[in-house]
Design a protein around this motif. Structure first.
Motif, PDB file in Angstrom:
ATOM      1  N   GLU A  41       0.841  -1.200   0.000  1.00 45.79           N
ATOM      2  CA  GLU A  41       0.000   0.000   0.000  1.00 45.79           C
ATOM      3  C   GLU A  41       0.880   1.256   0.000  1.00 45.79           C
ATOM      4  O   GLU A  41       0.644   2.188  -0.766  1.00 45.79           O
ATOM      5  CB  GLU A  41      -0.913  -0.001   1.227  1.00 45.79           C
ATOM      6  N   ARG A  42       1.902   1.247   0.820  1.00 44.37           N
ATOM      7  CA  ARG A  42       2.817   2.391   0.887  1.00 44.37           C
ATOM      8  C   ARG A  42       3.560   2.575  -0.438  1.00 44.37           C
ATOM      9  O   ARG A  42       3.750   3.701  -0.899  1.00 44.37           O
ATOM     10  CB  ARG A  42       3.799   2.192   2.034  1.00 44.37           C
ATOM     11  N   ILE A  43       3.969   1.486  -1.063  1.00 43.25           N
ATOM     12  CA  ILE A  43       4.639   1.556  -2.361  1.00 43.25           C
ATOM     13  C   ILE A  43       3.713   2.176  -3.404  1.00 43.25           C
ATOM     14  O   ILE A  43       4.134   3.003  -4.210  1.00 43.25           O
ATOM     15  CB  ILE A  43       5.131   0.160  -2.801  1.00 43.25           C
ATOM     16  N   VAL A  44       2.441   1.793  -3.386  1.00 44.32           N
ATOM     17  CA  VAL A  44       1.471   2.369  -4.325  1.00 44.32           C
ATOM     18  C   VAL A  44       1.371   3.875  -4.115  1.00 44.32           C
ATOM     19  O   VAL A  44       1.386   4.643  -5.079  1.00 44.32           O
ATOM     20  CB  VAL A  44       0.088   1.694  -4.192  1.00 44.32           C
ATOM     21  N   TYR A  45       1.306   4.319  -2.865  1.00 44.93           N
ATOM     22  CA  TYR A  45       1.222   5.759  -2.593  1.00 44.93           C
ATOM     23  C   TYR A  45       2.473   6.486  -3.083  1.00 44.93           C
ATOM     24  O   TYR A  45       2.383   7.582  -3.640  1.00 44.93           O
ATOM     25  CB  TYR A  45       1.012   6.024  -1.104  1.00 44.93           C
ATOM     26  N   VAL A  46       3.636   5.890  -2.884  1.00 48.72           N
ATOM     27  CA  VAL A  46       4.884   6.506  -3.364  1.00 48.72           C
ATOM     28  C   VAL A  46       4.881   6.578  -4.885  1.00 48.72           C
ATOM     29  O   VAL A  46       5.249   7.601  -5.471  1.00 48.72           O
ATOM     30  CB  VAL A  46       6.110   5.732  -2.833  1.00 48.72           C
ATOM     31  N   LEU A  47       4.447   5.510  -5.548  1.00 50.91           N
ATOM     32  CA  LEU A  47       4.395   5.506  -7.011  1.00 50.91           C
ATOM     33  C   LEU A  47       3.412   6.551  -7.538  1.00 50.91           C
ATOM     34  O   LEU A  47       3.688   7.223  -8.539  1.00 50.91           O
ATOM     35  CB  LEU A  47       4.029   4.117  -7.532  1.00 50.91           C
ATOM     36  N   VAL A  48       2.273   6.711  -6.874  1.00 51.05           N
ATOM     37  CA  VAL A  48       1.309   7.731  -7.283  1.00 51.05           C
ATOM     38  C   VAL A  48       1.929   9.117  -7.133  1.00 51.05           C
ATOM     39  O   VAL A  48       1.799   9.968  -8.017  1.00 51.05           O
ATOM     40  CB  VAL A  48      -0.002   7.612  -6.477  1.00 51.05           C
TER      41      VAL A  48
END
Length: 71
Positions: A41-48
């Motif tokens: 989930e944190r990786i997705v937020y960073v990618l966004v």
């Protein structure tokens, strides 16, 4: 570079839709889909976030509307 632009654009849309859902219904789609794996989930937020920075940095170069002469 076109593939990177498309991926960044999709990630920005996902982020915007997620914030819209959070604001309107207090529903976090990313958390609902990936809540059992907080690291992903944190990786997705960073990618966004990175995708948004990329879109802002390259927008003028790829935007047809911004490139069009004023009417």
């Amino acid at each position: 570079m076109k593939a990177l632009h498309i991926v960044a654009y999709i990630l920005v849309i996902v982020g915007a839709l997620n914030w819209g859902l959070v604001g309107a219904f207090e529903f976090n789609l990313v958390s609902a889909l990936l809540g059992s794996v907080p690291a992903i989930e944190r990786i997705v937020y960073v990618l966004v976030g990175l995708a948004a920075i990329y879109e802002v940095a390259t927008h003028k170069k790829v935007c047809r509307t911004c490139d069009a002469p004023a009417a």
